[in-house]
Write a protein that holds these residues in place. Structure first.
Motif: not given
Length: 1521
Positions: A828-830, A833, A667-669, A1394, A648
């Protein structure tokens, strides 16, 4: 006008004379004008060639001079003839003008013609690539044929008179006739210019003369070669430029572009009319239909991601999409071939109707005692002439059609491949590799088949029309009765065809499903073995196979029904026609001419009537194929729901020459970021801008099945200094020492013979070797041991490495490298940060410092780079990978155990000693054996094996039924021939009605009987073949699931899949059909010969020599054809393998921008395949034309003997014998075709049985069952344990002895290749002991069944392998556990939230290979599997190598807590993870060198101490742990 001739033109009919002489006026006009007219008509074509005169003409050869000399002499003769006439008319001795005009005209026309011939021959010499002229040959042929008549007329006249009336003209005529013969012979020879000799050597077709081209004589050398010894790839000829893939594809592509454009416009127009103003966005085509075949690359990326709202919308889209473009493209592209072949087909169709008319004349000739004999001989000659012409035209037509089919297949396959290289990622998810390969193989093949028969669409109706016209002339309106029956057959046939098609589609689905599972089973074989899950997957496959066989059985029943109709049809038709004919009025008596001419015509009708519905069905099939199949390539819909973005609002600027690290949790992308930069992700908004070329190292290394050097060069030039530098920097030096062929060692599929670390380093070396500007490195350091990782960072990636001046983006979990990078990006999560240098991010105490504090291990690394350098730079630690790597040495040191040759290994059935091929690779370099090809005749035992599988009962009943059917057929025809004698017996009498009814009744009954028996026979066959299919498949599956792992390491999966796909398909569908046709053909031929011998016994004399010739032609052909078919299937595998490899490594190929090279490679592989397909097509034509000539001889002799014996025969029998013989040509042809098809198809049984008889592992369950709770303590003892991968190789574990007590936690460490993984393989008996034993709780594991053993141990393997299916199935395939237990396991493996968040929960569909989960999540799922099994012994095989530190932590904590009561063996990469073990086992070169608690080992300062020092773990830190 008589003045023109001054000779009598008698009006008496030519046929009434006793001598076969033509009137002189005809000889002097028509017969002269015919050949010369032909010559003049060809003028424009030849003369343009002469005056265009491209290129320099070829050298003047002797042959050319001789040709010109002959023409010159003929010119002189023509002038002499003119001079003679002039002399006689105007000379001193004669009165003026006594000769007719013709004596002036003919010599003048001839003289002009000979000048033309001279010019034409010069034109041919100047034409590029021409070796002779077909038109000139035909001219000479016509000329000689026409001159034969005056030849005999003049000769007879001289004999009658006893003297030669006109000596000068007489001698001129015979001189010119002799020269014409010479001219004919010369024009039949090829004049190959010297400069073309090389080309002709590589491809004889280029130097074939016209005669050789129409009889396919140029192919002889290949056939003889194939007869002497089995052909190999090297024997095949070079392709003509026009047949090469690149040519065909280029041509196809250019036409496709324009057609696609037009189709898109049509579509847009249609859409805008259909839904006005509803959709504000521009109508983007939804990749739903065929246009997907080749959208250009950019378009593929820009296309809109439209949700696939259920399948309905998709279907709707398809309906209103212009579906024609693919077909149009093909027509446009290959129109010339299409037109030529249509022309030949037309001629052949017209000639087909001449034979019945000749037959009619022949029968009336036998009736008419007064007719002169030469009529009979003339009819015989005409019959054979028509038949020969028909053969020639038919073969030319077929040749063109099949070559067209081949080209269409090639262009579609090339287009699909090209498409695959540019297809966008979201649409790649739509289709598995399996489906795409299927598209390349099966569906392209369908196109091939349909285009081979495309002309029947117009030819069938034409034949039907002509036949009806001729029949009407014979029998009047009663034909309509027969016709009505035929027309009724069509809808029935059509109905059956659509039914069959539905079943076929269903079957295709089952097949796809089965192959998909098989593919996964083969790829995940190791996991299946380790977890003892084979039975679960076996039942899955057997289930699908069961459904498939259900459908097949239905299909077979339908088939037998349509066969019944096929066989009843002709007799029903003739029954209706004759019945009505005799019933209409008593005047109508059936005589031989009428009956047999009609039968011959009905026989012609039979083919088009059965073909039409079939054709229509095939067309329908292909039309659906083109859009469902091809749409695969580029559907740009996402998964069911609109997918949430993985990344994002990312903004990122990387300066030129900077090193940027990307860090973040699972999975943070991180990997997604790399994919986004590569343009693999679909961008919703914003854009990515790259300046310069890209190199990419993926997280899971992608290795091609090629040599190690080729894997690194990746198509670049080989610069040895740079290459050496890269090898050293990537620490590959020591590994090369181990590999038998150093950098030329062949690497197996997916890099099977390399360790994970080696693959990763090769992948990195590939990047380092390429001169790129931007390097995207997706966690390349996790799969290697820590000190190797350091070395790589220092020598390649870091501030002093090879790439120091390049831009580098590095995804990493290794905290120790972070201080040396220019910038760190924290995800962090896509979302990004923080961004900044190590120092500044430490200071801000944000997400990054949390990330670090979780792993507060680098505190003591603050000494800075200097200290670090000294620590690592010691040379000795680079010996890292030099201990023999288990699998590599295992699979590579095959010291000549198998003669590994570069050619195809031939297993010959003869006992001759094998000559080793000289080009032996260095011993042991080949890992993947070339596919073995059976050569020589297929063993008879294969047929027996198949019949055994079918069942003897079924086989014999089938044969019996077919035999009875044949007897009925012959009986029916004899009855008819007897019926026709009635016309003689009841001449001028009324025909009694009772007699008529008997005749019609018996005739009909025999006809129906035929159909019935065939129906029964086919039913037996159907039952039997389904049985056989089921037996052969389950045998194959049973074996493949029980074959030892070594087999899969040395056999590419493609080869095994091929057995399950193509070979099983053959056994299912092609073989039964083939078998049936073969028996019917055989019986047909025997029946025909029997009938001819019955009528004219003399014919038996001819049968013997014909049979001998037939046998030889057949033997010659079958050897060659069979080998070509085998070469075809062997050369086809690489196309699919390469295709599969390409799809798997798409992102790498694209990142390097190497699409062109892969396209080239694909073209080369396809060319290799065409090299065997093309000769195979020609070999069929070669055979067909020879057999048809034989068949034509049968016609000729049966006619000839009928003429000779006509006084004794009644006309009915003559009709019967000749109409039979007219049919024999086709049947003979089919018989050989079927024999070779049968041999070819039985090869499938051979290949399936080859894999069904492989050596299997030990039994899954044995007599000695371990106690139910075993192992309850979990105590392990190794007792002098030794093991090797194959009997001829070195030991990988050399005398391991140790005792591990219950609940101990053991860490196993060692350099790469020390035998760590082999140890786990031994525990599970993936490899069996050479000597010594392993005891678990006192039970020797080699004494119990494999499944008893494997079910009681648990492993978390190195590569997390998932299978497509639900999540639940991946955790518990046997459904042994309740949902609740599974949820508990998921909670413990940190996946609960998940999975709970997924729409379908446990039923969530995992895609092929687990692609839709991140590597970390896959690893956690594997942990879940282990938690469910609750066994007392747990093995962790480098399980945390591919996972970042956070996941690693999760896994470690869970293991410590949940498996505290178990014995745990951990094979470690990261020494941190085993510092808390109770004991550590250090392996080196297959021996235990140290085995003690970590503390003691550190004090000892031996191997282990050195390793911890490399990893930067200090003693203090170790004790703290």
């Amino acid at each position: 006008p008589p003045r023109y001739f001054n000779l009598e033109c008698s009006n008496a009919s030519f046929l009434d004379t006793a001598e076969p002489d033509l009137p002189v006026c005809l000889e002097q006009t028509v017969l002269v004008w015919l050949p010369l007219g032909f010559l003049w008509l060809c003028g424009p074509w030849h003369l343009t060639a002469l005056f265009r005169g491209r290129g320099k003409p070829s050298q003047v050869s002797r042959l050319y001079l001789s040709k010109q000399l002959v023409a010159g002499l003929l010119f002189i003769i023509a002038i002499a003839g003119l001079a003679l006439t002039l002399g006689e008319d105007y000379g001193a001795s004669s009165g003026a003008g006594s000769h007719a005009l013709v004596f002036y005209v003919n010599p003048i026309i001839y003289a002009i013609s000979w000048m033309l011939v001279v010019l034409y021959q010069e034109g041919v010499r100047r034409r590029e690539g021409a070796v002779d002229s077909s038109t000139l040959f035909l001219f000479w042929l016509l000329l000689v044929c026409c001159d034969v008549f005056p030849f005999q007329t003049i000769l007879r006249a001289a004999l009658r008179l006893g003297e030669v009336p006109d000596i000068p003209r007489y001698s001129l005529f015979y001189a010119s006739f002799a020269l014409e013969l010479v001219g004919l012979v010369l024009s039949a020879l090829a004049d190959v210019p010297r400069e073309a000799a090389e080309v002709v050597k590589k491809n004889p077709e280029a130097g074939a003369a016209f005669l050789s081209r129409i009889t396919f004589n140029w192919f002889n050398s290949m056939v003889v070669n194939g007869y002497k010894r089995p052909l190999v790839q090297e024997d095949l000829w070079e392709l003509k430029e026009a047949d090469s893939t690149s040519q065909i594809h280029r041509h196809f592509h250019s036409h496709m572009e324009s057609q696609l454009g037009a189709a898109r416009l049509r579509y847009a127009k249609k859409k805008s009319e259909a839904k006005p103003a509803k959709d504000p966005r521009p109508a983007k085509q939804n990749g739903v239909s065929q246009d997907v075949l080749m959208m250009e690359e950019m378009e593929g990326k820009k296309k809109d991601k439209k949700g696939k709202k259920g399948k309905e919308e998709k279907v709707k889209e398809e309906e209103n999409y212009p579906q024609g473009w693919l077909i149009f493209t093909i027509f446009k592209c290959f129109k010339r071939t299409l037109i030529e072949s249509a022309f030949f087909k037309l001629l052949q169709d017209l000639l087909a109707f001449v034979s019945p008319q000749l037959l009619k004349l022949m029968i009336s000739f036998t009736k008419n005692e007064e007719a002169p004999d030469w009529h009979g001989y003339m009819y015989s000659v005409l019959l054979v002439l028509v038949a020969v012409l028909q053969s020639v035209f038919l073969q030319q037509y077929f040749q063109r059609c099949f070559v067209l089919g081949m080209k269409v297949r090639t262009s579609i396959m090339a287009a699909v491949y090209k498409k695959a290289l540019v297809v966008s990622n979201s649409s790649r998810k739509e289709t598995t590799v399996g489906e795409t390969v299927n598209l390349m193989s099966a569906d392209a093949q369908r196109f091939n088949d349909i285009f081979s028969f495309i002309h029947l669409l117009w030819s069938c109706p034409l034949q039907i029309l002509l036949a009806i016209v001729f029949l009407w002339l014979e029998l009047g309106p009663s034909v309509l009765a027969g016709l009505a029956v035929m027309v009724l057959m069509v809808p029935i046939n059509g109905f059956l065809a659509t039914k069959a098609r539905k079943l076929q589609i269903k079957n295709m689905e089952h097949k796809d499903k089965r192959l998909k599972i098989m593919n996964e089973i083969l790829n995940g074989m190791k996991i299946l073995k380790l977890f003892a899950w084979e039975p679960s997957f076996q039942t899955q496959v057997e289930g699908i196979r069961g459904q498939e066989l259900q459908v097949m059985r239905k299909f077979a029943y339908l088939n037998s029904f349509s066969t019944f109709i096929f066989y009843c049809a002709p007799s029903l038709v003739s029954l209706a026609t004759f019945g009505v004919f005799v019933a209409v009025s008593s005047e109508n008596v059936l005589d031989a001419e009428k009956a047999f001419t009609s039968i011959a015509l009905f026989n012609i009708l039979r083919f088009p009537l059965t073909m039409l519905p079939m054709l229509i069905a095939i067309m329908v099939q292909v039309s659906t194929e083109t859009h469902t199949a091809v749409s695969i390539c580029d559907g740009t819909f996402t998964w069911e729901k609109e997918v949430d973005p993985v990344l994002k609002n990312i903004s990122l600027d990387v300066g030129r020459g900077k090193l940027v690290a990307v860090v973040g949790a699972v999975g943070s992308g991180k990997s997604s970021l790399i994919s986004a930069i590569l343009g693999e992700l679909h961008s919703v908004k914003g854009f990515v801008n790259l300046q310069g070329s890209v190199a990419y190292v993926p997280q899971q290394a992608w290795i091609q099945n090629a040599t190690l050097r080729d894997n690194i060069l990746f198509g670049g030039p080989h610069d040895s200094d740079r290459f050496q530098g890269v090898l050293d920097a990537c620490a590959l030096g020591p590994d090369l020492e181990l590999l038998p062929g150093r950098d030329l060692t062949e690497i197996g599929e997916k890099g099977i013979n390399l360790s994970g670390g080696q693959k990763q380093r090769i992948s990195l070396a590939r990047a380092a070797y390429s001169h790129s500007d931007i390097y995207l490195l997706d966690d390349p350091l996790s799969a290697v041991d820590s000190h190797v990782g350091k070395h790589l960072f220092r020598e390649v990636i870091g501030p002093k490495g090879l790439l120091k001046d390049k831009t580098r983006i590095l995804v990493t979990h290794g905290v120790s490298f972070l201080p040396y990078v220019d910038e760190i990006v924290v995800l962090v999560e896509g979302a990004v940060s923080e961004v900044g240098s190590y120092q500044s991010l430490r200071a801000t105490k944000g997400a990054f410092s949390e990330f670090l504090d979780t792993y507060a291990k680098e505190e003591n690394r603050e000494q800075g780079p200097a200290g670090e350098e000294e620590e690592v730079s010691g040379g000795e630690d680079l010996q890292a990978d030099c201990a023999p790597e288990d699998v590599v040495t295992g699979t590579l040191k095959r010291e000549g155990s198998i003669p590994s040759t570069t050619g195809v290994r031939l297993r010959s059935n003869s006992s001759s000693p094998k000559k080793e091929l000289a080009t032996d690779l260095k011993k042991g370099q080949r890992l993947i054996e070339k596919e073995t090809m059976e050569t020589g005749q297929v063993k008879f035992s294969m047929y027996l094996q198949y019949l055994r599988a079918v069942g003897w009962g079924y086989s014999s009943m089938m044969f019996l039924m077919y035999l009875v059917q044949n007897v009925a057929f012959i009986g029916q025809n004899l009855w008819l021939s007897d019926w026709t004698t009635d016309s003689v017996d009841y001449f001028n009498m009324t025909y009694p009605a009772s007699k008529r009814d008997t005749r019609v009744g018996v005739f009909g009954a025999l006809g129906v009987a035929q159909g019935l028996f065939v129906f029964l026979g086919t039913l037996f066959m159907a039952e039997g073949s389904v049985l056989a299919s089921s037996i052969l498949h389950s045998r194959l599956l049973h074996t493949i699931l029980r074959v030892p792992m070594v087999f899969f390491d040395t056999t590419p999966t493609g080869r095994v899949v091929n057995r399950f796909a193509k070979d099983i398909f053959t056994v299912d569908e092609a073989l039964p059909q083939c078998f049936r046709s073969w028996i019917l053909c055989l019986l047909g031929v025997v029946g025909t010969l029997f009938v001819i011998c019955l009528t004219t016994p003399t014919f038996a004399v001819v049968i013997i020599p014909l049979a001998v010739v037939y046998y030889f032609v057949q033997r010659f052909y079958v050897g060659t054809s069979r080998q070509l078919r085998r070469l075809d299937s062997v050369s086809r595998s690489p196309i699919y393998s390469h295709f599969g490899e390409t799809v798997a490594g798409l992102s790498v190929i694209r990142a390097y921008g190497h699409q062109e090279r892969f396209l080239k490679h694909n073209e080369t592989t396809m060319d290799e395949n065409i090299k065997s397909v093309y000769p195979w097509i020609v070999s069929n034509r070669w055979l067909a034309i020879r057999l048809e000539f034989l068949g034509n001889l049968v016609v000729f002799f049966s006619a000839l003997f009928a003429v000779i014996a006509r006084k004794k025969l009644d006309s009915g029998l003559v009709g019967l014998s000749i109409s039979y013989s007219l049919n024999v040509t086709q049947t003979l042809n089919w018989l050989v075709r079927m024999t070779s098809e049968l041999e070819t198809n039985i090869v499938a049984v051979e290949r399936v049985s080859e894999y069904s008889e492989l050596q299997t592992e030990a039994e899954w369950a044995s007599e000695t069952q371990p106690p139910g709770t075993w192992p309850d303590a979990g105590r392990l003892q190794f007792d002098n344990y030794k093991v090797r991968y194959r009997p001829e190789l070195d030991l990988v574990l050399n005398g391991i002895s140790c005792d591990i007590s219950s609940t101990e936690k053991i860490g196993i460490v060692g350099r790469t290749g020390a035998g760590k993984s082999s140890l786990t393989n031994c525990l599970f008996r993936i490899i069996e002991a050479a000597e010594g034993r392993i005891l678990i709780d006192g039970i020797d594991i080699s004494k119990i069944g494999l499944h008893d053993l494997r079910n009681r141990l648990t492993i978390i393997p190195q590569d997390p392998v998932l299978f497509s299916g639900s999540l639940r199935m991946n955790l518990d395939p046997f459904e042994n556990f309740s949902d609740q237990e599974i949820w508990i396991a998921l909670e413990l493996s940190h996946l609960k939230e998940y999975v709970a968040g997924l729409e379908k929960g446990l039923q969530y569909e995992v895609s092929e290979g687990g692609e839709n989960l991140s590597v970390g999540q896959r690893q956690l799922l594997c942990l879940g599997r282990a938690l469910l099994r609750k066994s007392r012994i747990l093995i962790l095989d480098e399980a945390t190598a591919a996972v970042d530190l956070e996941t690693d932590d999760l896994i470690q904590t869970t293991i410590r807590k949940e498996f505290s009561h178990c014995t745990v063996l951990t094979i470690a990469h990261r020494l941190q993870s085993i510092m808390d073990s109770s004991r550590v086992m250090v392996l080196d070169a297959g021996r235990i060198v140290e085995f003690d608690s970590p503390e003691n080992l550190l004090e000892k300062q031996g191997y282990f101490y050195a390793m911890t020092k490399d990893a930067g773990i200090t003693t203090g830190e170790a004790t703290a742990l």
